[in-house]
Design a protein around this motif. Structure first.
Motif, short mmCIF file in Angstrom:
data_model
loop_
_atom_site.label_atom_id
_atom_site.label_comp_id
_atom_site.label_asym_id
_atom_site.label_seq_id
_atom_site.Cartn_x
_atom_site.Cartn_y
_atom_site.Cartn_z
N ARG A 28 -15.05 7.97 -47.25
CA ARG A 28 -14.06 7.97 -48.09
C ARG A 28 -14.50 8.84 -49.31
N TYR A 29 -15.64 9.26 -49.53
CA TYR A 29 -16.10 10.09 -50.82
C TYR A 29 -15.95 11.46 -50.53
N GLY A 30 -15.69 11.90 -49.30
CA GLY A 30 -15.39 13.31 -48.91
C GLY A 30 -16.76 14.00 -48.90
N VAL A 31 -17.88 13.58 -48.63
CA VAL A 31 -19.01 14.44 -48.56
C VAL A 31 -20.00 14.07 -47.47
N PRO A 32 -20.67 14.96 -46.88
CA PRO A 32 -21.66 14.80 -45.70
C PRO A 32 -22.41 13.47 -45.87
N VAL A 33 -22.39 12.77 -44.81
CA VAL A 33 -23.18 11.27 -44.72
C VAL A 33 -24.20 11.54 -43.56
N THR A 34 -25.43 11.72 -44.01
CA THR A 34 -26.39 11.70 -42.82
C THR A 34 -27.48 10.48 -42.99
N PRO A 35 -27.49 10.04 -41.75
CA PRO A 35 -28.55 8.78 -41.62
C PRO A 35 -29.70 9.03 -41.71
N TRP A 36 -30.72 8.57 -42.48
CA TRP A 36 -32.25 8.58 -42.47
C TRP A 36 -32.98 8.04 -41.53
N ARG A 37 -34.00 8.30 -41.32
CA ARG A 37 -34.79 7.50 -40.18
C ARG A 37 -35.75 6.84 -40.69
N LEU A 38 -36.00 5.47 -40.02
CA LEU A 38 -37.28 4.72 -40.47
C LEU A 38 -38.08 4.81 -39.27
N VAL A 39 -39.49 5.35 -39.70
CA VAL A 39 -40.66 5.25 -38.51
C VAL A 39 -41.76 4.49 -39.40
N GLY A 40 -42.38 3.65 -38.42
CA GLY A 40 -43.41 2.87 -39.14
C GLY A 40 -43.06 2.40 -40.26
N GLY A 41 -41.90 1.79 -40.62
CA GLY A 41 -41.83 1.39 -42.08
C GLY A 41 -41.54 2.23 -43.18
N ARG A 42 -41.48 3.46 -42.78
CA ARG A 42 -41.21 4.63 -43.80
C ARG A 42 -39.97 5.37 -43.57
N ALA A 43 -39.20 5.61 -44.78
CA ALA A 43 -37.91 6.18 -44.52
C ALA A 43 -38.46 7.89 -44.40
N ASN A 95 -27.26 3.59 -38.42
CA ASN A 95 -26.54 2.57 -37.91
C ASN A 95 -25.71 1.56 -38.85
N THR A 96 -25.49 2.22 -40.06
CA THR A 96 -24.94 1.18 -41.24
C THR A 96 -23.97 2.07 -41.99
N CYS A 97 -22.92 1.46 -42.35
CA CYS A 97 -22.00 1.82 -43.42
C CYS A 97 -21.47 3.29 -43.38
N ALA A 98 -22.02 4.39 -42.54
CA ALA A 98 -21.39 5.66 -42.64
C ALA A 98 -20.03 6.06 -42.52
N PRO A 99 -19.55 5.13 -41.55
CA PRO A 99 -17.58 5.37 -41.63
C PRO A 99 -17.07 4.78 -43.04
N GLY A 100 -17.47 3.86 -43.59
CA GLY A 100 -16.62 3.55 -44.96
C GLY A 100 -17.27 4.48 -45.98
N LEU A 101 -18.54 5.16 -45.95
CA LEU A 101 -18.90 6.05 -47.14
C LEU A 101 -17.91 7.25 -46.97
N ASP A 156 -11.40 -2.74 -46.78
CA ASP A 156 -11.34 -1.34 -46.19
C ASP A 156 -12.46 -0.42 -45.91
N GLY A 157 -13.69 -1.29 -45.95
CA GLY A 157 -15.01 -0.59 -45.58
C GLY A 157 -16.00 -0.63 -46.77
N ALA A 158 -17.20 0.17 -46.45
CA ALA A 158 -18.27 0.15 -47.37
C ALA A 158 -17.84 1.10 -48.58
N VAL A 159 -18.44 0.53 -49.62
CA VAL A 159 -18.44 1.51 -50.84
C VAL A 159 -19.82 1.41 -51.49
N LEU A 160 -20.07 2.35 -52.28
CA LEU A 160 -21.24 2.64 -53.08
C LEU A 160 -21.34 1.57 -54.13
N ALA A 161 -22.28 1.09 -54.58
CA ALA A 161 -22.62 0.24 -55.71
C ALA A 161 -23.84 0.34 -56.65
N ALA A 162 -23.88 0.15 -57.80
CA ALA A 162 -25.13 0.26 -58.48
C ALA A 162 -25.81 -0.49 -58.07
#
Length: 155
Positions: free
Chosen positions: A132-147, A124-130, A14-20
């Motif tokens: 489910r936790y009911g909190v804001p989900v914001t993508p981080w940016r990768l520039v030159g190998g750094r987040a 571009n990954t897993c935001a829709p599945g996440l 049913d989608g992505a979930v958080l994992a340890a």
């Protein structure tokens, strides 16, 4: 107490979930004990050793997080796992003296419950599945190998 935690993700039907962010074979834990697949922002710790209510001083159980402002080294060195979470710790909270000596980002804490406040995920990954936790989900940016995490300032 507010703080920070990193998560890996796992894909369920049913989608992505958080994992340890640990390798379950290394710790010989059942992989299901490392998944946070419930809906809503509250995550509860479980002890797979003796079944007591986490955390306990003589056990390594509990949900680990860094208390206080976001450690600058966490952003400089990069994440060990792809999801950064702002959290609020609840219940009993303990320092972790075992990890204290080898942790470059400060002294981690352990709690019995964490409430998610915000998630930053890879682009571009897993935001829709996440959601489910009911909190804001914001993508981080990768520039030159750094987040880069928009809207965050590290201490």
């Amino acid at each position: 107490m507010n703080g920070w935690r990193v998560f890996a993700t796992a894909q369920l039907p049913d989608g992505a979930v958080l994992a340890a962010p640990v390798i379950h074979k290394l710790y010989r834990l059942p992989s299901s004990s490392l998944l946070f697949d419930s809906a809503g922002p509250y995550l509860d710790a479980r002890c797979t050793n003796t079944g007591h209510v986490p955390p306990e001083p003589d056990c390594e159980c509990g949900l680990y997080f860094w208390a206080g402002p976001l450690p600058i080294n966490l952003l400089r060195e990069g994440l060990h796992a792809p999801v950064l979470a702002e959290v609020e710790a609840r219940g009993r909270i303990l320092d972790d003296p075992i990890i204290k000596e080898r942790e470059p980002f400060g002294v981690p804490q352990r709690a019995g419950e964490l409430r998610l406040r915000h998630l930053w995920t890879p682009p571009n990954t897993c935001a829709p599945g996440l959601r489910r936790y009911g909190v804001p989900v914001t993508p981080w940016r990768l520039v030159g190998g750094r987040a880069y995490f928009d809207g965050l300032e590290a201490a």
